[in-house]
Scaffold this motif. Sequence first.
Motif, PDB file in Angstrom:
ATOM      1  N   CYS A  47      35.503  44.595  31.366  1.00  0.00           N
ATOM      2  CA  CYS A  47      34.328  44.088  32.096  1.00  0.00           C
ATOM      3  C   CYS A  47      34.697  42.899  32.990  1.00  0.00           C
ATOM      4  O   CYS A  47      33.860  42.403  33.737  1.00  0.00           O
ATOM      5  N   PRO A  50      35.648  45.111  36.887  1.00  0.00           N
ATOM      6  CA  PRO A  50      35.506  46.559  37.031  1.00  0.00           C
ATOM      7  C   PRO A  50      35.848  46.996  38.453  1.00  0.00           C
ATOM      8  O   PRO A  50      35.539  46.285  39.413  1.00  0.00           O
ATOM      9  N   CYS A  94      31.089  41.550  37.422  1.00  0.00           N
ATOM     10  CA  CYS A  94      29.848  42.106  36.883  1.00  0.00           C
ATOM     11  C   CYS A  94      28.905  40.988  36.450  1.00  0.00           C
ATOM     12  O   CYS A  94      29.265  40.124  35.648  1.00  0.00           O
ATOM     13  N   HIS A  96      26.382  41.348  34.638  1.00  0.00           N
ATOM     14  CA  HIS A  96      25.855  41.602  33.281  1.00  0.00           C
ATOM     15  C   HIS A  96      26.807  41.101  32.200  1.00  0.00           C
ATOM     16  O   HIS A  96      26.473  41.098  31.030  1.00  0.00           O
ATOM     17  N   PHE A  97      28.005  40.727  32.616  1.00  0.00           N
ATOM     18  CA  PHE A  97      29.019  40.361  31.616  1.00  0.00           C
ATOM     19  C   PHE A  97      28.935  38.865  31.291  1.00  0.00           C
ATOM     20  O   PHE A  97      29.065  38.025  32.172  1.00  0.00           O
ATOM     21  N   CYS A 104      28.080  42.630  27.138  1.00  0.00           N
ATOM     22  CA  CYS A 104      27.271  43.134  28.251  1.00  0.00           C
ATOM     23  C   CYS A 104      25.795  42.950  27.889  1.00  0.00           C
ATOM     24  O   CYS A 104      25.378  43.356  26.808  1.00  0.00           O
ATOM     25  N   ARG A 110      24.342  50.680  30.890  1.00  0.00           N
ATOM     26  CA  ARG A 110      25.546  50.468  31.713  1.00  0.00           C
ATOM     27  C   ARG A 110      25.849  51.724  32.539  1.00  0.00           C
ATOM     28  O   ARG A 110      25.533  52.840  32.097  1.00  0.00           O
ATOM     29  N   PRO A 111      26.459  51.554  33.701  1.00  0.00           N
ATOM     30  CA  PRO A 111      26.708  52.717  34.572  1.00  0.00           C
ATOM     31  C   PRO A 111      27.851  53.610  34.068  1.00  0.00           C
ATOM     32  O   PRO A 111      28.595  53.252  33.143  1.00  0.00           O
ATOM     33  N   CYS A 114      31.502  52.367  33.498  1.00  0.00           N
ATOM     34  CA  CYS A 114      31.749  51.594  32.264  1.00  0.00           C
ATOM     35  C   CYS A 114      31.867  52.536  31.069  1.00  0.00           C
ATOM     36  O   CYS A 114      32.705  52.338  30.193  1.00  0.00           O
TER      37      CYS A 114
HETATM   38  S1  SF4 Z   1      27.690  46.714  33.130  1.00  0.00           S
HETATM   39 FE1  SF4 Z   1      28.231  45.992  31.090  1.00  0.00          FE
HETATM   40  S2  SF4 Z   1      29.856  47.394  30.371  1.00  0.00           S
HETATM   41 FE2  SF4 Z   1      29.745  47.560  32.642  1.00  0.00          FE
HETATM   42  S3  SF4 Z   1      31.230  46.054  33.463  1.00  0.00           S
HETATM   43 FE3  SF4 Z   1      29.218  45.050  33.354  1.00  0.00          FE
HETATM   44  S4  SF4 Z   1      29.256  43.988  31.377  1.00  0.00           S
HETATM   45 FE4  SF4 Z   1      30.876  45.565  31.303  1.00  0.00          FE
END
Ligand code: SF4
Length: 169
Positions: A47, A50, A94, A96-97, A104, A110-111, A114
């Motif tokens: 993460c 990515p 990312c 979200h990380f 996450c 998650r897409p 991932c």
């Molecule tokens: S969406 Fe979640 S699983 Fe995907 S890179 Fe971001 S933190 Fe990691």
Amino acid sequence: MRDGPLLRVVKRAALAVYRANRSLARLRRGRAPYVLAGACARTGGCCEAPAIRVLPLAWRLPTMRAWIVGWNRLVNGLALQAEIPRERLLVFRCTHFDRTKRHCDSYDSRPGICRDYPGGLLEQPLPQLIPGCGFRPVARNALALRAEIERRGLAPEVIERLSKDLRLQ
Ligand code: SF4
């Protein structure tokens, strides 16, 4: 920021399209030369940065590339950090990380990229996984290759190196 209900619906639809595309691509290319062994070590390493490999045509079309970058920013929370033209790679950060807790905030939405990691790398000639990843690629014919190498009477260190380089372990 955690995905809201609308974003979850959009991402679910996008995931269905992503999976259909992956299945078609796998049908066209046949079985990958490697299988995955090991298990996720939950380090969050995948993460950190990515990356998406873009198809050659899309890479050459600036509008298409901008669309991919915009979609990933808006829907997947991935902010572009770098482009690597030689490998047609877009590298992201990312949103979200959580780097402190290493998790996450929207794991269940998650897409596809991932969910696929590191399985998507198994079609490469010599897959390189992120350092610290608990998975490892193993050649489909590892047992037969290893037996063949051992029959050659090579020095143990040569056998070990070949096994490592050819992903036989
Ligand atoms: S969406 Fe979640 S699983 Fe995907 S890179 Fe971001 S933190 Fe990691």
